[in-house]
Design an enzyme around this catalytic site. Structure first.
Site, short mmCIF file in Angstrom:
data_model
loop_
_atom_site.label_atom_id
_atom_site.label_comp_id
_atom_site.label_asym_id
_atom_site.label_seq_id
_atom_site.Cartn_x
_atom_site.Cartn_y
_atom_site.Cartn_z
CG HIS A 1 2.67 0.48 4.10
ND1 HIS A 1 2.54 -0.43 5.46
CD2 HIS A 1 1.68 1.00 4.04
CE1 HIS A 1 1.35 -0.51 5.83
NE2 HIS A 1 0.54 0.61 5.00
CG HIS B 1 -4.47 2.56 -0.39
ND1 HIS B 1 -5.68 2.33 0.38
CD2 HIS B 1 -3.47 2.85 0.13
CE1 HIS B 1 -5.10 2.45 1.69
NE2 HIS B 1 -3.74 2.62 1.77
CG ASP C 1 -1.90 -0.90 1.24
OD1 ASP C 1 -1.97 -1.97 0.22
OD2 ASP C 1 -2.85 -0.98 2.20
CG HIS D 1 -3.28 7.02 2.34
ND1 HIS D 1 -2.50 7.20 3.48
CD2 HIS D 1 -3.66 5.79 2.31
CE1 HIS D 1 -2.62 5.97 4.02
NE2 HIS D 1 -3.19 5.17 3.64
#
Ligand SMILES: [Zn+2]
Length: 221
Positions: free
Chosen positions: A164, A62, A9, A66
């Site tokens: 990540h 995503h 991510d 964010h």
């Protein structure tokens, strides 16, 4: 046989995502990359995302920025912007299932993860909502996250692991992948039903515990 779906991510990040791609190649390991779409306004990062796709991985949405969990923002336009504008930027790089993963601060699956507006926008966009069941906190445990990740493989038949591609924590990825190989765990590019409550816009799972709008009202659907 136990299964593992690898996800990364918050990228892409130059100097990290490209190294992750090399590490995955070295093990023939497929993954899904949930990108923060505003990053793709930078041509260099768009090229990196394109390379990710070309090298056989899935690209998911995503969010655009964010910046917040949906349940914390009391603005009906926020969810639509974060989902639809992100998808527009991802464009042709998108996986055909229109994978989407919401911003979950600290990886917590709680009542502020989604909002009714977000659920509506995901349904309208025919998205597939991909959650997770293992967060080894690689951003904090930069050297030791593989131990936590391996422990969760023991606990679960099918682990959806959140890593990540943003920090030097990925230096430990080869060690983790070697161990996964040694344990004979099957790497998958799809996800278990209990981590996918919505498929192509159709609600198939119970998301009650994930939806609470900023006004504190819980929605029973
Ligand atoms: Zn994230």
């Amino acid at each position: 046989m136990r299964r593992l779906s690898l996800t990364f991510d918050n990228g892409p990040v130059v100097g990290v995502t490209d190294r992750v791609l090399d590490m995955l190649d070295a093990h023939g390991a497929p993954a899904t990359f949930f990108v923060i779409a505003s990053r793709l306004r930078d041509p260099q990062l768009m090229a990196l995302a394109a390379q990710t796709r070309t090298r056989g991985h899935r690209i998911g949405n995503h969010t655009l920025t964010h910046s917040a969990m949906f349940g914390d923002i009391d603005d009906p336009a926020f969810a639509a912007q974060e989902i639809h504008e992100a998808q527009r930027l991802i464009g042709d790089l998108s996986d055909e299932d229109l994978l989407f993963r919401p911003t979950g601060k600290g990886g917590h699956l709680g009542p502020r993860l989604l909002s009714q507006d977000a659920v509506s926008a995901l349904a309208a966009g025919q998205h597939t909502l991909v959650l997770w069941n293992s967060v080894p906190r690689d951003w904090e445990q930069q050297d030791s996250w593989p131990d936590a990740a391996l422990a969760s493989l023991e606990d679960s038949e099918w682990t959806v692991l959140v890593l990540h591609d943003t920090t030097s924590a990925i230096d430990e990825l080869p060690r983790f992948l070697r161990e996964v190989e040694r344990l004979g765990i099957e790497l998958r590019t799809d996800f278990p039903d209990d981590c996918v409550p919505m498929r192509r816009g159709r609600l198939e799972g119970d998301i009650t515990s994930l939806v609470q709008d900023a006004n504190g009202e819980e929605h029973p659907r």
